[in-house]
Design a protein around this motif. Sequence first.
Motif, PDB file in Angstrom:
ATOM      1  N   ASP A 112       4.287 -11.485 -10.102  1.00 24.95           N
ATOM      2  CA  ASP A 112       4.862 -10.236  -9.605  1.00 24.95           C
ATOM      3  C   ASP A 112       3.823  -9.121  -9.538  1.00 24.95           C
ATOM      4  N   THR A 113       3.022  -8.968 -10.587  1.00 25.89           N
ATOM      5  CA  THR A 113       2.031  -7.887 -10.592  1.00 25.89           C
ATOM      6  C   THR A 113       1.001  -8.077  -9.491  1.00 25.89           C
ATOM      7  N   GLU A 114       0.635  -9.318  -9.217  1.00 25.28           N
ATOM      8  CA  GLU A 114      -0.343  -9.570  -8.157  1.00 25.28           C
ATOM      9  C   GLU A 114       0.252  -9.283  -6.783  1.00 25.28           C
ATOM     10  N   ARG A 115       1.513  -9.656  -6.586  1.00 26.99           N
ATOM     11  CA  ARG A 115       2.165  -9.360  -5.308  1.00 26.99           C
ATOM     12  C   ARG A 115       2.209  -7.856  -5.072  1.00 26.99           C
ATOM     13  N   ARG A 116       2.578  -7.141  -6.109  1.00 33.83           N
ATOM     14  CA  ARG A 116       2.668  -5.678  -5.987  1.00 33.83           C
ATOM     15  C   ARG A 116       1.297  -5.082  -5.654  1.00 33.83           C
ATOM     16  N   ALA A 117       0.249  -5.614  -6.277  1.00 35.07           N
ATOM     17  CA  ALA A 117      -1.099  -5.125  -6.006  1.00 35.07           C
ATOM     18  C   ALA A 117      -1.518  -5.414  -4.568  1.00 35.07           C
ATOM     19  N   ILE A 118      -1.139  -6.579  -4.053  1.00 35.20           N
ATOM     20  CA  ILE A 118      -1.451  -6.928  -2.667  1.00 35.20           C
ATOM     21  C   ILE A 118      -0.798  -5.937  -1.713  1.00 35.20           C
ATOM     22  N   LEU A 119       0.484  -5.665  -1.923  1.00 40.56           N
ATOM     23  CA  LEU A 119       1.192  -4.721  -1.063  1.00 40.56           C
ATOM     24  C   LEU A 119       0.608  -3.318  -1.185  1.00 40.56           C
ATOM     25  N   ASP A 120       0.290  -2.913  -2.398  1.00 42.54           N
ATOM     26  CA  ASP A 120      -0.270  -1.581  -2.628  1.00 42.54           C
ATOM     27  C   ASP A 120      -1.573  -1.417  -1.853  1.00 42.54           C
ATOM     28  N   ARG A 121      -2.421  -2.428  -1.903  1.00 38.34           N
ATOM     29  CA  ARG A 121      -3.720  -2.355  -1.233  1.00 38.34           C
ATOM     30  C   ARG A 121      -3.559  -2.396   0.291  1.00 38.34           C
ATOM     31  N   GLU A 122      -2.788  -3.365   0.794  1.00 36.55           N
ATOM     32  CA  GLU A 122      -2.709  -3.543   2.242  1.00 36.55           C
ATOM     33  C   GLU A 122      -1.968  -2.399   2.927  1.00 36.55           C
ATOM     34  N   VAL A 123      -0.882  -1.957   2.339  1.00 38.54           N
ATOM     35  CA  VAL A 123      -0.117  -0.872   2.962  1.00 38.54           C
ATOM     36  C   VAL A 123      -0.901   0.431   2.903  1.00 38.54           C
ATOM     37  N   SER A 124      -1.569   0.707   1.791  1.00 32.08           N
ATOM     38  CA  SER A 124      -2.343   1.949   1.695  1.00 32.08           C
ATOM     39  C   SER A 124      -3.460   1.990   2.727  1.00 32.08           C
ATOM     40  N   GLU A 125      -4.105   0.852   2.988  1.00 32.17           N
ATOM     41  CA  GLU A 125      -5.164   0.830   4.001  1.00 32.17           C
ATOM     42  C   GLU A 125      -4.599   1.101   5.386  1.00 32.17           C
ATOM     43  N   ARG A 126      -3.423   0.577   5.669  1.00 27.70           N
ATOM     44  CA  ARG A 126      -2.794   0.857   6.959  1.00 27.70           C
ATOM     45  C   ARG A 126      -2.442   2.327   7.096  1.00 27.70           C
ATOM     46  N   LEU A 127      -1.942   2.913   6.024  1.00 26.99           N
ATOM     47  CA  LEU A 127      -1.549   4.315   6.075  1.00 26.99           C
ATOM     48  C   LEU A 127      -2.745   5.240   6.273  1.00 26.99           C
ATOM     49  N   LYS A 128      -3.923   4.796   5.871  1.00 28.74           N
ATOM     50  CA  LYS A 128      -5.124   5.619   6.045  1.00 28.74           C
ATOM     51  C   LYS A 128      -5.595   5.662   7.495  1.00 28.74           C
ATOM     52  N   THR A 129      -5.304   4.612   8.243  1.00 26.16           N
ATOM     53  CA  THR A 129      -5.921   4.478   9.563  1.00 26.16           C
ATOM     54  C   THR A 129      -4.948   4.442  10.731  1.00 26.16           C
ATOM     55  N   GLU A 130      -3.725   3.978  10.517  1.00 27.33           N
ATOM     56  CA  GLU A 130      -2.807   3.787  11.633  1.00 27.33           C
ATOM     57  C   GLU A 130      -2.026   5.051  11.964  1.00 27.33           C
ATOM     58  N   ALA A 131      -1.759   5.229  13.244  1.00 29.27           N
ATOM     59  CA  ALA A 131      -0.811   6.268  13.638  1.00 29.27           C
ATOM     60  C   ALA A 131       0.559   5.875  13.098  1.00 29.27           C
ATOM     61  N   ILE A 132       1.344   6.859  12.697  1.00 31.77           N
ATOM     62  CA  ILE A 132       2.645   6.561  12.102  1.00 31.77           C
ATOM     63  C   ILE A 132       3.727   7.395  12.767  1.00 31.77           C
ATOM     64  N   SER A 133       4.840   6.741  13.054  1.00 32.68           N
ATOM     65  CA  SER A 133       6.013   7.410  13.600  1.00 32.68           C
ATOM     66  C   SER A 133       7.246   6.658  13.119  1.00 32.68           C
ATOM     67  N   SER A 134       8.404   7.182  13.445  1.00 31.06           N
ATOM     68  CA  SER A 134       9.649   6.531  13.015  1.00 31.06           C
ATOM     69  C   SER A 134       9.794   5.138  13.636  1.00 31.06           C
TER      70      SER A 134
END
Length: 284
Positions: free
Chosen positions: A224-246
Motif C-alpha cells: 500500500d505505501t509503495e502504491r501511494r508513493a507511485i501515485l504521489d510521484r506520477e500525479v505531482s509530475e503531471r500537475l507541474k507540467t500539464e494544462a489542467i481544466s475540468s
Amino acid sequence: MSSPANPSEQPSGSRAMPGFDDIDWSRAWLSPLAHRGQRWQKAALESYPAYLSTLNADARTEPRMTGRDKPLSFIAQDQLPAGASYEGHIAATGCVPTRHNLHDFFNGAMWFQYPRIKAALNARQAAEIDALGIGPIRGAARDALTLFDENAVLLACADPALAAALRAFDWRAVFIGHRTAWGRACEARIFGHALLEKLIAPYKACTGHAWIVEVEPAYFLAADTERRAILDREVSERLKTEAISSRCFTPLPVLGVPGWWPENEAHSFYDDPRVFRAGRRLRA
C-alpha cells in the motif's frame, strides 16, 4: 454509523453536521488514513490547541514542504493575515490555516498521504494568484486545481477498457462487466478532502472527480505505501507540467466502487439514472 434513510439523496440541511466522533475508520475509503487519523481524531476531540499541536508534531517528525519549499506547519485559522490569500500564504510561509472541523482535518491528512501532490497543487495555485491576483472569478485553471484539491479521486488503472468505459459513462461496463478488475487492475483512492468530509455520512449520489492514472499491472502487486508513493510521484509530475481544466476529470459515483458499499453487490444498484447518468458526452 448508519447511512441516511434514503441514500440516493443528500442529507437534509436540518440534519446535524457530522463531527469528529462520527468518523468510521472501517470505511474502505478511510482505512488508509486510520493509523494517523485516529491519533488526530483523539486530539481533535480533546481541544483545538491539542489538535494543532498533534498536527505540528507530525510535521516536525515527518517533514513536508509546501509549494515553494517552505517547511509545512499548521496554524489556527485566525492567524491568516487579513487580505492574504489562503494558497498564497501557504506557499510563502509553509503555514496552513486550519479550522477545528472535518474539512480541514482531511485537508491536513492529505499533506501527509500525498505530500508531492499537495505541494504541486499549492505551487500551481500560488502561481495563478501571482499572475491574475485575487478577484471574484478565479479562472478556469484555478477552478480545476481547486476541484482536484477538494473532490479528486485518484484512479490507478492498468485496464484501458475500464478507463475508456468510465470516460464514456458506461456504468454497467465499469462496475459490472469489469467488476473483477477492481482491486486487480484498477483501484480508487480518495484525495479530495471535501469529498472525504461528505463521506462521513455516505449517500448514494456522492460523486467524486476521477483523475485517471495509467499504471503497469505490477503496481497491484506492490504494498500500500509503495502504491501511494507511485501515485504521489506520477500525479505531482503531471500537475507541474500539464494544462489542467475540468475536462481532465470524469465523474465517479463513489459508492458504486465494488467493495465500498454493501448495496452495490446487487446489480440493480446501478440502474438509478439520478446517480449513474448518461453524461453530457454520451448525450452529445
